[in-house]
Design an enzyme around this catalytic site. Structure first.
Site, short mmCIF file in Angstrom:
data_model
loop_
_atom_site.label_atom_id
_atom_site.label_comp_id
_atom_site.label_asym_id
_atom_site.label_seq_id
_atom_site.Cartn_x
_atom_site.Cartn_y
_atom_site.Cartn_z
N THR A 158 1.00 -1.46 0.50
CA THR A 158 0.13 0.35 -0.65
C THR A 158 0.53 1.17 0.21
O THR A 158 1.53 1.05 0.80
CB THR A 158 -0.81 0.09 1.46
OG1 THR A 158 -1.81 -1.79 1.43
CG2 THR A 158 -2.24 1.23 0.94
N ARG A 268 -37.57 1.05 -2.18
CA ARG A 268 -37.83 0.60 -3.87
C ARG A 268 -39.54 -0.06 -3.01
O ARG A 268 -39.22 -0.66 -2.60
CB ARG A 268 -36.88 -0.39 -3.48
CG ARG A 268 -37.31 -1.58 -4.54
CD ARG A 268 -36.09 -0.98 -5.97
NE ARG A 268 -37.06 -2.04 -7.35
CZ ARG A 268 -37.20 -1.96 -8.46
NH1 ARG A 268 -36.79 -0.32 -8.97
NH2 ARG A 268 -37.21 -2.59 -9.59
N ILE A 337 -30.36 -6.56 -1.62
CA ILE A 337 -31.41 -5.85 -1.91
C ILE A 337 -31.26 -5.20 -2.94
O ILE A 337 -32.56 -4.85 -2.82
CB ILE A 337 -31.22 -5.21 0.21
CG1 ILE A 337 -31.47 -6.65 1.18
CG2 ILE A 337 -32.21 -4.23 0.31
CD1 ILE A 337 -31.13 -5.80 2.18
N GLU A 363 -3.70 -7.71 5.47
CA GLU A 363 -2.51 -7.69 7.23
C GLU A 363 -2.83 -9.57 8.20
O GLU A 363 -3.91 -9.51 9.05
CB GLU A 363 -3.55 -6.60 7.99
CG GLU A 363 -2.75 -5.49 8.04
CD GLU A 363 -2.87 -3.90 8.59
OE1 GLU A 363 -3.08 -4.14 10.07
OE2 GLU A 363 -2.93 -3.06 8.19
N SER A 366 -8.38 -14.71 7.11
CA SER A 366 -8.76 -14.96 7.95
C SER A 366 -8.58 -15.94 7.99
O SER A 366 -8.40 -16.92 9.52
CB SER A 366 -10.28 -15.15 7.67
OG SER A 366 -11.12 -14.33 7.56
C1 LIG Z 1 -4.81 -4.25 -1.99
C2 LIG Z 1 -3.44 -5.18 -0.73
C3 LIG Z 1 -2.56 -4.14 0.23
C4 LIG Z 1 -1.65 -4.74 0.48
N1 LIG Z 1 -0.93 -3.91 1.59
C5 LIG Z 1 -0.09 -4.47 2.12
C6 LIG Z 1 1.00 -4.30 2.24
O1 LIG Z 1 0.45 -2.79 2.36
N2 LIG Z 1 2.17 -4.32 3.32
C7 LIG Z 1 2.17 -5.64 3.03
O2 LIG Z 1 3.12 -6.19 3.41
N3 LIG Z 1 1.40 -6.54 2.70
C8 LIG Z 1 0.69 -5.86 2.00
N4 LIG Z 1 -0.52 -7.18 1.68
C9 LIG Z 1 -0.30 -8.09 1.33
C10 LIG Z 1 -1.67 -8.93 2.15
O3 LIG Z 1 -1.26 -9.39 3.38
C11 LIG Z 1 -1.15 -10.76 2.28
O4 LIG Z 1 -1.81 -10.70 0.49
C12 LIG Z 1 -1.68 -11.89 2.67
O5 LIG Z 1 -0.62 -11.59 3.45
C13 LIG Z 1 -1.64 -12.84 2.02
O6 LIG Z 1 -0.26 -13.46 1.77
P1 LIG Z 1 -0.88 -14.06 0.29
O7 LIG Z 1 -1.14 -12.80 -0.91
O8 LIG Z 1 0.66 -14.13 -0.50
O9 LIG Z 1 -1.57 -14.90 0.00
P2 LIG Z 1 -1.51 -17.38 0.63
O10 LIG Z 1 -0.11 -16.24 1.93
O11 LIG Z 1 -0.29 -17.19 -0.52
O12 LIG Z 1 -2.82 -17.42 0.74
C14 LIG Z 1 -3.40 -18.25 -0.39
C15 LIG Z 1 -4.46 -18.49 0.67
O13 LIG Z 1 -3.39 -20.03 1.10
C16 LIG Z 1 -4.25 -19.77 2.89
N5 LIG Z 1 -3.02 -19.98 3.73
C17 LIG Z 1 -1.82 -19.10 4.30
N6 LIG Z 1 -1.06 -20.10 4.54
C18 LIG Z 1 -1.71 -21.60 5.14
C19 LIG Z 1 -1.66 -21.75 6.47
N7 LIG Z 1 -1.42 -21.61 7.34
N8 LIG Z 1 -2.69 -22.27 7.41
C20 LIG Z 1 -3.84 -22.25 6.20
N9 LIG Z 1 -4.73 -21.39 5.12
C21 LIG Z 1 -3.22 -20.69 4.58
C22 LIG Z 1 -4.63 -18.13 3.08
O14 LIG Z 1 -5.31 -17.60 3.62
C23 LIG Z 1 -5.37 -17.86 1.40
O15 LIG Z 1 -6.46 -18.20 2.04
C24 LIG Z 1 -1.79 -6.09 0.28
C25 LIG Z 1 -2.08 -6.81 0.08
C26 LIG Z 1 -3.64 -6.98 -0.94
C27 LIG Z 1 -4.07 -7.34 -1.64
#
Ligand SMILES: Cc1cc2nc3c(=O)[nH]c(=O)nc-3n(C[C@H](O)[C@H](O)[C@H](O)COP(=O)(O)OP(=O)(O)OC[C@H]3O[C@@H](n4cnc5c(N)ncnc54)[C@H](O)[C@@H]3O)c2cc1C
Length: 380
Positions: A158, A268, A337, A363, A366
């Protein structure tokens, strides 16, 4: 126990709401479609204290509490979740990390500019191959005399393109695992640092998100934030607080979606009456209003404990998990809705629906929140 907001807090809510209605609402779709963060909004946010909500007055901050912070983020998100996300990332990640762990020199150099809204803050933890497993990052910082040299890249940052100051987390000693990770402050324009691809996003489009690349990027040794090797541990503390902000953002978004749905249901008419007369619609409204109140209580409780110096790992994750998931439901019901009108850009429903999905991902997803909560419950 007292569940009431103080008179000052009610005034704060009213003030931020009026600001968001006047300065943000008219431009929401324009900024969304252009994928444009309005830099000219920064001085206006700063004038209200929204670029330095919880930071000490000696740095120009508004010195508000964590509960006040929730109120501010909620009210921005009620109108534009993307602007709320930028304000939350600026306050809750970059500026917080410097305020919590910077030495006096770093705090004096950077906090007044961040808090005063002169620059936007960015915070780089995530990498292309290290998201949930952030400690698996590849970006390195190597000590060379009185410099650190950064190499690697950060993903989904971000304000990666428009941020003036960035906190970067990097490996300083790979043999020490998560205890070999440190944090640094890097200024935009430092040779060897540049934004990479700007993301074209589903939602939160007014909030800038991009890759940030470091190639032989030299920074003074004094730019290290906190002790060497403590960067990841400190990051977890920053996230404990940051997640309360994302919970508040979720509550605000859900509130905005609920209000839009309620107004539409009263206006509506089908089968000769307002659709609000149908029990199917009433129950959706009742369920959402109830879930939003529950999410708000969890969020304020985490903030209240933070204000009392309690470590809130469990409470922050519970608030973030619950609030983001009920916000997804609120945005979904808002579209439902609105019927077909929920699917077009003339009504706010479709934007809430797009924006909300980030909240169960950013951050910590879930799934990761459940993991954090379970570890706390099981004492692991
Ligand atoms: C719009 C946006 C803004 C962001 N801003 C920032 C920022 O300012 N700074 C920054 O550092 N990051 C930022 N992020 C990154 C964000 O924090 C990550 O996208 C997030 O932490 C998930 O990491 P990933 O996308 O690599 O998904 P992955 O870690 O690859 O996860 C993919 C899927 O696998 C699941 N998974 C992974 N590990 C496990 C586990 N151990 N058990 C069960 N399920 C698991 C996840 O829950 C998810 O469903 C941003 C992301 C977006 C989209």
């Amino acid at each position: 126990m007292d569940f009431r907001l103080s008179d000052e807090q009610q005034l704060l809510r009213h003030t931020v709401r009026e600001f968001a209605e006047a300065e943000i609402r008219p431009h929401v779709m324009e900024w969304d479609e252009a994928q444009h963060f309005p830099m000219d909004l920064l001085p206006k946010l700063a004038a209200l204290g929204l670029t330095g909500i919880q930071f000490p007055e000696e740095y120009g901050g508004a010195a508000m509490s964590a509960v006040d912070y929730c109120i501010c983020i909620e009210e921005l998100a009620r109108v534009c979740p993307a602007i709320a996300l930028s304000v939350a990332a600026h306050n809750g990640l970059c500026t917080s990390h410097i305020a919590m762990f910077g030495d006096d020199a770093l705090k004096s150099r950077y906090l007044p500019r961040l808090v005063g809204g002169e620059v936007l803050g960015a915070w780089g933890l995530t990498e292309a191959n290290a998201g949930s497993d952030a400690a698996g990052m590849r970006t390195v910082a190597v000590r060379q005399g009185d410099k650190w040299v950064l190499d690697g890249s950060k993903q989904f940052i971000t304000h990666g393109t428009i941020g003036g100051v960035m906190v970067v987390i990097a490996v300083t000693d790979r043999s020490r695992g998560h205890r070999g990770i440190s944090a640094f402050v890097v200024e935009q324009g430092t040779p060897g640092m540049r934004p990479g691809k700007k993301e074209n996003k589903l939602g939160m489009r007014a909030s800038d998100t991009s890759e940030v690349i470091f190639e032989d990027c030299h920074i003074p040794a004094a730019q290290i934030l906190g002790d060497e090797g403590q960067g990841f541990i400190n990051t977890l503390q920053v996230l404990d607080a940051g997640r309360i902000g994302i919970a508040a953002l979720s509550v605000g978004l859900a509130q905005g979606a609920y209000e839009a749905a309620r107004a539409y249901a009263l206006e509506r008419r089908q089968f000769g009456q307002p659709i609000a007369a149908f029990q199917a619609i009433q129950w959706k409204l009742a369920d959402n209003a109830t879930r939003i109140e529950a999410a708000r209580l969890l969020t304020y409780r985490a903030a209240y404990l933070k204000d009392r110096g309690v470590r809130t790992t469990r409470e922050s994750s519970m608030a973030k998990l619950f609030a983001s998931e009920i916000a997804v439901k609120a945005a979904d019901d808002c579209v439902q809705i609105h019927g077909g009108y929920g699917f077009v850009k003339d009504y706010p429903a479709e934007k809430f629906f797009r924006d909300v999905k980030l909240l169960t991902i950013g951050e910590g997803t879930s799934e990761i929140q459940r993991l954090v909560i379970a570890r706390q419950l099981l004492g692991q």
